[in-house]
Scaffold this motif. Structure first.
Motif, PDB file in Angstrom:
ATOM      1  N   SER A  16       0.668   4.677  -4.625  1.00  0.00           N
ATOM      2  CA  SER A  16       0.815   5.880  -3.825  1.00  0.00           C
ATOM      3  C   SER A  16       1.743   5.653  -2.631  1.00  0.00           C
ATOM      4  CB  SER A  16      -0.560   6.344  -3.343  1.00  0.00           C
ATOM      5  OG  SER A  16      -0.454   7.461  -2.511  1.00  0.00           O
ATOM      6  N   LEU A  17       1.642   4.493  -2.028  1.00  0.00           N
ATOM      7  CA  LEU A  17       2.454   4.178  -0.849  1.00  0.00           C
ATOM      8  C   LEU A  17       3.893   3.805  -1.196  1.00  0.00           C
ATOM      9  CD1 LEU A  17      -0.174   2.084   1.159  1.00  0.00           C
ATOM     10  CD2 LEU A  17       0.611   4.423   1.667  1.00  0.00           C
ATOM     11  N   THR A  18       4.136   3.328  -2.404  1.00  0.00           N
ATOM     12  CA  THR A  18       5.474   2.832  -2.744  1.00  0.00           C
ATOM     13  C   THR A  18       6.252   3.704  -3.729  1.00  0.00           C
ATOM     14  OG1 THR A  18       4.576   1.418  -4.490  1.00  0.00           O
ATOM     15  CG2 THR A  18       4.878   0.415  -2.310  1.00  0.00           C
ATOM     16  N   SER A  19       5.604   4.614  -4.415  1.00  0.00           N
ATOM     17  CA  SER A  19       6.286   5.373  -5.469  1.00  0.00           C
ATOM     18  C   SER A  19       7.468   6.180  -4.934  1.00  0.00           C
ATOM     19  CB  SER A  19       5.314   6.269  -6.229  1.00  0.00           C
ATOM     20  OG  SER A  19       4.716   7.214  -5.367  1.00  0.00           O
ATOM     21  N   SER A  20       7.344   6.768  -3.752  1.00  0.00           N
ATOM     22  CA  SER A  20       8.471   7.542  -3.215  1.00  0.00           C
ATOM     23  C   SER A  20       9.628   6.622  -2.831  1.00  0.00           C
ATOM     24  CB  SER A  20       8.037   8.390  -2.019  1.00  0.00           C
ATOM     25  OG  SER A  20       7.592   7.573  -0.958  1.00  0.00           O
ATOM     26  N   LEU A  21       9.322   5.409  -2.379  1.00  0.00           N
ATOM     27  CA  LEU A  21      10.376   4.440  -2.063  1.00  0.00           C
ATOM     28  C   LEU A  21      11.106   4.005  -3.330  1.00  0.00           C
ATOM     29  CD1 LEU A  21       8.402   2.224   0.483  1.00  0.00           C
ATOM     30  CD2 LEU A  21      10.155   3.959   1.005  1.00  0.00           C
ATOM     31  N   ILE A  22      10.349   3.781  -4.397  1.00  0.00           N
ATOM     32  CA  ILE A  22      10.959   3.398  -5.670  1.00  0.00           C
ATOM     33  C   ILE A  22      11.813   4.548  -6.201  1.00  0.00           C
ATOM     34  CG2 ILE A  22      10.508   2.735  -8.072  1.00  0.00           C
ATOM     35  CD1 ILE A  22       7.841   1.455  -6.973  1.00  0.00           C
ATOM     36  N   ALA A  53      21.952  -1.996 -14.796  1.00  0.00           N
ATOM     37  CA  ALA A  53      22.399  -2.610 -13.540  1.00  0.00           C
ATOM     38  C   ALA A  53      21.589  -2.074 -12.353  1.00  0.00           C
ATOM     39  CB  ALA A  53      23.889  -2.361 -13.328  1.00  0.00           C
ATOM     40  N   HIS A  54      21.300  -0.771 -12.349  1.00  0.00           N
ATOM     41  CA  HIS A  54      20.470  -0.195 -11.290  1.00  0.00           C
ATOM     42  C   HIS A  54      19.056  -0.780 -11.331  1.00  0.00           C
ATOM     43  CE1 HIS A  54      23.590   3.022 -11.260  1.00  0.00           C
ATOM     44  NE2 HIS A  54      23.322   2.987  -9.964  1.00  0.00           N
ATOM     45  N   LEU A  55      18.494  -0.887 -12.525  1.00  0.00           N
ATOM     46  CA  LEU A  55      17.158  -1.472 -12.675  1.00  0.00           C
ATOM     47  C   LEU A  55      17.149  -2.913 -12.188  1.00  0.00           C
ATOM     48  CD1 LEU A  55      14.230  -1.589 -13.634  1.00  0.00           C
ATOM     49  CD2 LEU A  55      15.097  -1.976 -15.957  1.00  0.00           C
ATOM     50  N   ASN A  56      18.153  -3.687 -12.569  1.00  0.00           N
ATOM     51  CA  ASN A  56      18.218  -5.086 -12.142  1.00  0.00           C
ATOM     52  C   ASN A  56      18.387  -5.215 -10.635  1.00  0.00           C
ATOM     53  OD1 ASN A  56      17.777  -6.122 -14.695  1.00  0.00           O
ATOM     54  ND2 ASN A  56      19.944  -6.154 -15.200  1.00  0.00           N
ATOM     55  N   ALA A  57      19.124  -4.288 -10.027  1.00  0.00           N
ATOM     56  CA  ALA A  57      19.259  -4.293  -8.573  1.00  0.00           C
ATOM     57  C   ALA A  57      17.907  -4.043  -7.920  1.00  0.00           C
ATOM     58  CB  ALA A  57      20.273  -3.241  -8.129  1.00  0.00           C
ATOM     59  N   TYR A  58      17.139  -3.117  -8.480  1.00  0.00           N
ATOM     60  CA  TYR A  58      15.779  -2.870  -7.968  1.00  0.00           C
ATOM     61  C   TYR A  58      14.916  -4.117  -8.136  1.00  0.00           C
ATOM     62  CZ  TYR A  58      10.920  -1.494  -7.981  1.00  0.00           C
ATOM     63  OH  TYR A  58       9.568  -1.465  -7.757  1.00  0.00           O
ATOM     64  N   SER A  61      15.417  -6.536  -5.450  1.00  0.00           N
ATOM     65  CA  SER A  61      15.293  -6.014  -4.091  1.00  0.00           C
ATOM     66  C   SER A  61      14.050  -6.538  -3.367  1.00  0.00           C
ATOM     67  CB  SER A  61      15.234  -4.487  -4.127  1.00  0.00           C
ATOM     68  OG  SER A  61      13.982  -4.045  -4.634  1.00  0.00           O
ATOM     69  N   VAL A  62      14.106  -6.442  -2.051  1.00  0.00           N
ATOM     70  CA  VAL A  62      12.960  -6.785  -1.208  1.00  0.00           C
ATOM     71  C   VAL A  62      11.792  -5.847  -1.524  1.00  0.00           C
ATOM     72  CG1 VAL A  62      12.137  -6.872   1.179  1.00  0.00           C
ATOM     73  CG2 VAL A  62      14.387  -7.787   0.609  1.00  0.00           C
ATOM     74  N   LEU A  63      12.091  -4.567  -1.789  1.00  0.00           N
ATOM     75  CA  LEU A  63      11.042  -3.607  -2.131  1.00  0.00           C
ATOM     76  C   LEU A  63      10.249  -4.076  -3.341  1.00  0.00           C
ATOM     77  CD1 LEU A  63       9.533  -0.927  -1.929  1.00  0.00           C
ATOM     78  CD2 LEU A  63      11.427   0.149  -3.193  1.00  0.00           C
ATOM     79  N   PHE A  64      10.941  -4.457  -4.408  1.00  0.00           N
ATOM     80  CA  PHE A  64      10.244  -4.929  -5.605  1.00  0.00           C
ATOM     81  C   PHE A  64       9.465  -6.206  -5.301  1.00  0.00           C
ATOM     82  CE2 PHE A  64       9.873  -7.642  -9.313  1.00  0.00           C
ATOM     83  CZ  PHE A  64       9.228  -6.799 -10.215  1.00  0.00           C
ATOM     84  N   GLN A  65      10.096  -7.146  -4.655  1.00  0.00           N
ATOM     85  CA  GLN A  65       9.459  -8.438  -4.391  1.00  0.00           C
ATOM     86  C   GLN A  65       8.195  -8.293  -3.547  1.00  0.00           C
ATOM     87  OE1 GLN A  65      12.620 -10.897  -2.829  1.00  0.00           O
ATOM     88  NE2 GLN A  65      13.812 -10.709  -4.700  1.00  0.00           N
ATOM     89  N   THR A  66       8.241  -7.459  -2.509  1.00  0.00           N
ATOM     90  CA  THR A  66       7.051  -7.299  -1.662  1.00  0.00           C
ATOM     91  C   THR A  66       5.957  -6.507  -2.381  1.00  0.00           C
ATOM     92  OG1 THR A  66       8.031  -5.369  -0.565  1.00  0.00           O
ATOM     93  CG2 THR A  66       8.307  -7.501   0.513  1.00  0.00           C
ATOM     94  N   THR A  67       6.365  -5.512  -3.167  1.00  0.00           N
ATOM     95  CA  THR A  67       5.374  -4.739  -3.928  1.00  0.00           C
ATOM     96  C   THR A  67       4.724  -5.610  -4.993  1.00  0.00           C
ATOM     97  OG1 THR A  67       6.634  -2.712  -3.541  1.00  0.00           O
ATOM     98  CG2 THR A  67       5.021  -2.671  -5.335  1.00  0.00           C
ATOM     99  N   TRP A  68       5.532  -6.365  -5.725  1.00  0.00           N
ATOM    100  CA  TRP A  68       5.018  -7.237  -6.780  1.00  0.00           C
ATOM    101  C   TRP A  68       4.057  -8.280  -6.205  1.00  0.00           C
ATOM    102  CZ3 TRP A  68       4.539  -6.574 -11.672  1.00  0.00           C
ATOM    103  CH2 TRP A  68       4.275  -7.659 -12.522  1.00  0.00           C
ATOM    104  N   ALA A  69       4.355  -8.793  -5.021  1.00  0.00           N
ATOM    105  CA  ALA A  69       3.480  -9.785  -4.385  1.00  0.00           C
ATOM    106  C   ALA A  69       2.098  -9.206  -4.085  1.00  0.00           C
ATOM    107  CB  ALA A  69       4.125 -10.316  -3.107  1.00  0.00           C
TER     108      ALA A  69
END
Length: 88
Positions: A16-22, A53-58, A61-69
């Motif tokens: 809920s907190l990250t979906s709009s950022l993604i 390429a867009h998916l791989n950039a995501y 990203s810091v957004l993916f890495q922090t969310t995945w953590a």
């Protein structure tokens, strides 16, 4: 993704907190959360990307890495991911 039962609400909150950022990430056409009809611990995220390429950039990203953590420790099984093509 299969989560520990007691961690399902934590995952929903993170999504809920990250979906709009993604969804606003460059090249993303939106992201949706789907839950298995027969097992409340199984979820799928469906995101649409302009290109691989867009998916791989995501994914880099810091957004993916922090969310995945935050999400990874909530799993009860190893997560799986697929890249799909529309047949329409």
């Amino acid at each position: 993704m299969t989560f520990q039962l007691e961690k399902v609400n934590s995952f929903k909150q993170i999504f809920s907190l990250t979906s709009s950022l993604i969804s606003s990430f460059d090249g993303c056409g939106g992201v949706e959360l789907l839950q298995d009809a027969g097992n409340e611990t199984i979820f799928f995220t469906l995101s649409k990307w302009e290109s691989e390429a867009h998916l791989n950039a995501y994914r880099s990203s810091v957004l993916f890495q922090t969310t995945w953590a935050k999400v990874k420790p909530l799993f009860s099984e190893k997560a799986e991911a697929w890249t799909l093509n529309s047949t329409n």
